[in-house]
Design an enzyme around this catalytic site. Structure first.
Site, PDB file in Angstrom:
ATOM      1  N   ASP A 370      -6.269 -21.695  81.889  1.00 36.08           N
ATOM      2  CA  ASP A 370      -7.439 -21.962  81.082  1.00 36.08           C
ATOM      3  C   ASP A 370      -8.669 -21.315  81.714  1.00 36.08           C
ATOM      4  O   ASP A 370      -8.897 -21.427  82.927  1.00 36.08           O
ATOM      5  CB  ASP A 370      -7.638 -23.482  80.981  1.00 36.08           C
ATOM      6  CG  ASP A 370      -8.869 -23.870  80.213  1.00 36.08           C
ATOM      7  OD1 ASP A 370      -8.904 -23.622  78.997  1.00 36.08           O
ATOM      8  OD2 ASP A 370      -9.805 -24.424  80.838  1.00 36.08           O
ATOM      9  N   GLU A 406      -6.255 -16.908  79.961  1.00 39.77           N
ATOM     10  CA  GLU A 406      -7.269 -16.966  78.920  1.00 39.77           C
ATOM     11  C   GLU A 406      -8.450 -16.190  79.506  1.00 39.77           C
ATOM     12  O   GLU A 406      -9.153 -16.704  80.376  1.00 39.77           O
ATOM     13  CB  GLU A 406      -7.663 -18.409  78.601  1.00 39.77           C
ATOM     14  CG  GLU A 406      -8.683 -18.498  77.487  1.00 39.77           C
ATOM     15  CD  GLU A 406      -9.154 -19.922  77.232  1.00 39.77           C
ATOM     16  OE1 GLU A 406      -9.415 -20.248  76.053  1.00 39.77           O
ATOM     17  OE2 GLU A 406      -9.286 -20.702  78.188  1.00 39.77           O
TER      18      GLU A 406
END
Length: 735
Positions: A370, A406
């Site tokens: 993330d 990401e």
């Protein structure tokens, strides 16, 4: 009793717990070892080791088996290289514990020690009990004018989860990682709880759990759908935000990590870590890899006004990135209040230990990171070869698993799509936005669309990466579902309690004429076609496709594009299917199978316009509806929305396990985002053998299959067609 043990008196124990607990007290404390960190059961006793460079005193607090009563505090006297350690020969698995760490409370200098706060150990493998919020969890007096410069003396232990010593033994048997090659990978993004909560064939007591995910109905669905990897949204122990609980909501997504080694126990039906391991083993047996969405960029402790739960009270100045000339405040590249300090070698070591633990002990097959740009920051700039990525790249364990970034954060320069080092794959939001815009009907996107469906070489080829470096997706947890993408023009996040201010405003969605649910037959027909267009384009593109869990079943969030706090039926997968949803599920299964059966759609290298087939054709030819090869002026026509691509299966240059050459059929992929039908003439250069249409999203039965008419293919408005070359019959040998 050995030196270093501080016992509660018998009368205190009797008063607090309803009876003496002397049989549970630890009588011997040995020096122990600084490594490994955490609480480690060795078959005879338990070694405890905690890193804190600035602490002045560390106490190990032991609790009864309910976690409600503190029985004993042990003053840890041994310290080696900032690791505080002790060995308890009488301790056993199941022991509950926490820490109290003493030191200066000087927020203006970056120190926030407060021994009144029970702290969760960063290496804890199992957390028992939820966080029960109170003002005692804050190191300062909430509501005071001095804010976090004040000091709070209330004990937080009652509402703090307790760490549990584990016995890691598990019967893995012959479990092996499936090791699906990247070019053959099809990812399914799933939520442990959401997948099974509404499945009628999953036993009620298992719904929403690791065990529920491993039940036959769920695993069979994954197998029949054809996906090869399940990417689980965060399963590291996380916290429900206090403000959400006060509004009757919960942190459903889980991007609020409290423990990087402990699985989230709200997803466990048994309360045992072995349940997670069993889930992994079952999925591996079905040939499915398990990837974890991990959040190493920040923690649940927030900014300077956040709670003191773990890292902040153990060694705030070491664990967090602080503002250099104002260490009271935190660097924040994630919008969550803090950023972990990977510049510190011990913090970097903790993250590496966490990743290795999940691979070696829990047998997971890879990770999606993330806001990975935040991990690459050495100072304020993003360094794509930051210490974190260098360390992973040389690690003999982690360099061999699937790694997905990401590739952005909210800080300056944080958007890094295409800039991650070799060995990393990336979520490609340029693919998402382009394909959404194209099928929505936006003009001027044909050239960009061609780049994305051919593998985004403009982003990844220069760094030596392959087409699979692009994780292609149309939808993900953050945003509209596929059903909502074709049903709403605007977000509808009112249920989140933020007056619809949260979530993205630019969704590149189109409601097909009516906002939200509709009974209009024409609108519903168009929506179903658009869903087929989007999913087919995703699965027939070069790169590694990712499907959002539930999209194949028509899951809707009723227009909510930020359902992070919706732990209810609006987020859970609905398994009760009507005729149209069953039809779309079958379409999804067949289009995934088509991709997996034909390697021309999952090439290991970028297609080259100069590479020729045995017939002397280019291996890829872009065509306009008139049957001519696309020219620069064709690509630049903003009004045009129809084009095709010829893919030569005889030039894919793939080989099998034993080196045998792999060949495939030739295909024509035709796309028309215009609202009117366009007859697509087939270029004479590729009309060497007959063709048949094997997919047409405009048909009630998209796989009906029909020969190509002499005049060309009648490509309907807002539709996709896939044509396959029919090989000539092999002549018989009459000799």
């Amino acid at each position: 009793m050995d030196v270093g043990v501080e016992d509660k008196s018998a009368s205190q124990r009797a008063d607090r717990s309803g009876g003496t607990k002397s049989d549970m007290l630890i009588g011997a404390v040995w020096p122990g070892l600084p490594y490994p960190r955490g609480a480690t059961w060795d078959g005879e006793g338990v070694n405890f080791s905690l890193f804190s460079a600035h602490a002045e005193k560390v106490e190990l607090c032991l609790f009864d088996n309910t976690g409600r009563h503190e029985l004993q505090r042990i003053n840890i006297r041994e310290r080696t290289d900032a690791n505080w350690h002790a060995y308890l020969p009488e301790a056993r698995p199941g022991l509950l514990y926490g820490y109290r760490v003493h030191g200066p409370y000087e927020p203006e200098r970056g120190h926030r020690f407060n021994p009144h706060k029970l702290l969760i150990e960063p290496y804890a493998k199992h957390l028992q009990g939820p966080l029960v919020w109170s003002d005692a969890h804050f190191g300062y007096r909430t509501g005071q004018a001095k804010a976090d410069l004040s000091f709070d003396r209330r004990d937080s232990a009652a509402g703090t989860p307790k760490c549990r010593v584990i016995d890691p033994a598990f019967t893995w048997g012959d479990d092996r990682p499936p090791r699906i090659p990247w070019h053959d990978t099809v990812i399914y993004e799933a939520h442990v709880r959401g997948v099974s909560m509404r499945h009628p064939q999953v036993p009620p007591q298992l719904r929403g759990t690791y065990a529920g995910l491993a039940t036959a109905p769920i695993v069979d669905h994954f197998v029949h759908l054809g996906v090869t990897a399940i990417e689980l949204m965060p399963v590291h122990a996380f916290v429900d935000d206090r403000h959400l609980l006060e509004r009757g909501l919960r942190n459903y997504w889980g991007y609020n990590t409290l423990g990087f080694f402990a699985p989230e126990m709200r997803y466990s039906s048994t309360g045992r870590i072995s349940e997670f391991k069993t889930m992994v083993k079952v999925l591996h047996s079905a040939g499915i890899e398990v990837l974890l969405d991990v959040v190493y960029n920040h923690t649940a402790e927030g900014n300077q006004l956040g709670p003191t739960l773990s890292f902040r009270g153990i060694d705030n100045a070491s664990y967090y990135r602080l503002v250099a000339d104002d260490p009271r405040h935190y660097m924040d590249f994630t919008g969550t209040g803090n950023t972990l300090n990977l510049q510190h070698p011990n913090v970097l070591q903790m993250l590496m230990d966490s990743l290795r633990y999940w691979v070696t002990e829990m047998h997971v097959d890879g990770f999606r990171f993330d806001l990975a740009s935040a991990l690459a920051r050495e100072l304020h700039e993003v360094d794509r070869l930051g210490s974190f990525f260098d360390t992973i790249g040389q690690d003999p364990v982690l360099s061999q698993v699937k790694l997905i970034a990401e590739p952005w954060d909210i800080g300056s320069g944080g958007y890094q799509v295409g800039n991650f080092p070799p060995g990393w794959n990336e979520w490609n939001d340029k693919y998402r936005d382009t394909l959404r815009g194209y099928w929505k009907g936006d003009g001027g996107l044909m050239g960009e669309c061609a780049r994305r469906i051919s593998g985004s070489a403009d982003l990844y080829e220069a760094s030596g990466r392959k087409p699979h470096a692009s994780i292609n997706f149309i939808t993900a947890h953050d945003g509209f579902t596929l059903e909502d993408l074709v049903s709403y023009n605007h977000k509808h996040n009112e249920a989140n309690g933020e007056d619809n201010r949260d979530g993205r405003d630019d969704n590149r969605s189109w409601n097909c004429g009516v906002e939200g649910p509709s009974d209009d037959a024409a609108v519903l027909t168009l929506r179903r076609r658009q869903k087929r267009n989007l999913l087919a384009a995703l699965l027939l593109s070069q790169g590694a496709p990712m499907i959002l869990g539930g999209d194949e079943l028509g899951r809707t969030q009723r227009g909510n594009n930020n359902a992070y706090c919706q732990d209810n039926e609006s987020s859970w997968t609905d398994w009760e299917l009507d005729e149209w949803r069953r039809d779309f599920l079958e379409f999804a299964r067949r289009i995934v199978r088509l991709r997996r059966e034909h390697p021309v759609f999952s090439r290991r290298r970028y297609v080259g316009a100069d590479t020729l087939t045995p017939e002397g054709l280019k291996e890829i030819i872009w065509l306009n509806p008139g049957g001519r090869e696309m020219t620069a002026s064709d690509w630049e026509q903003g009004f045009a929305r129809c084009f095709g691509v010829y893919l030569a299966g005889g030039a894919i240059e793939r080989r099998g396990r034993r080196g045998e050459p792999i060949r495939d059929s030739d295909f024509l992929l035709l796309l028309n985002a215009h609202h009117e039908a366009i007859p697509f003439r087939i270029a004479p250069m590729v009309v060497i053998k007959p063709w048949t249409a094997i997919v047409d999203t405009s048909l009630d039965d998209p796989f009906e299959g029909r020969p190509l008419p002499d005049a060309g293919y009648p490509l309907q408005g807002r539709s996709l067609a896939l044509l396959q070359e029919i090989p000539w019959p092999t002549p018989r040998n009459h000799a």
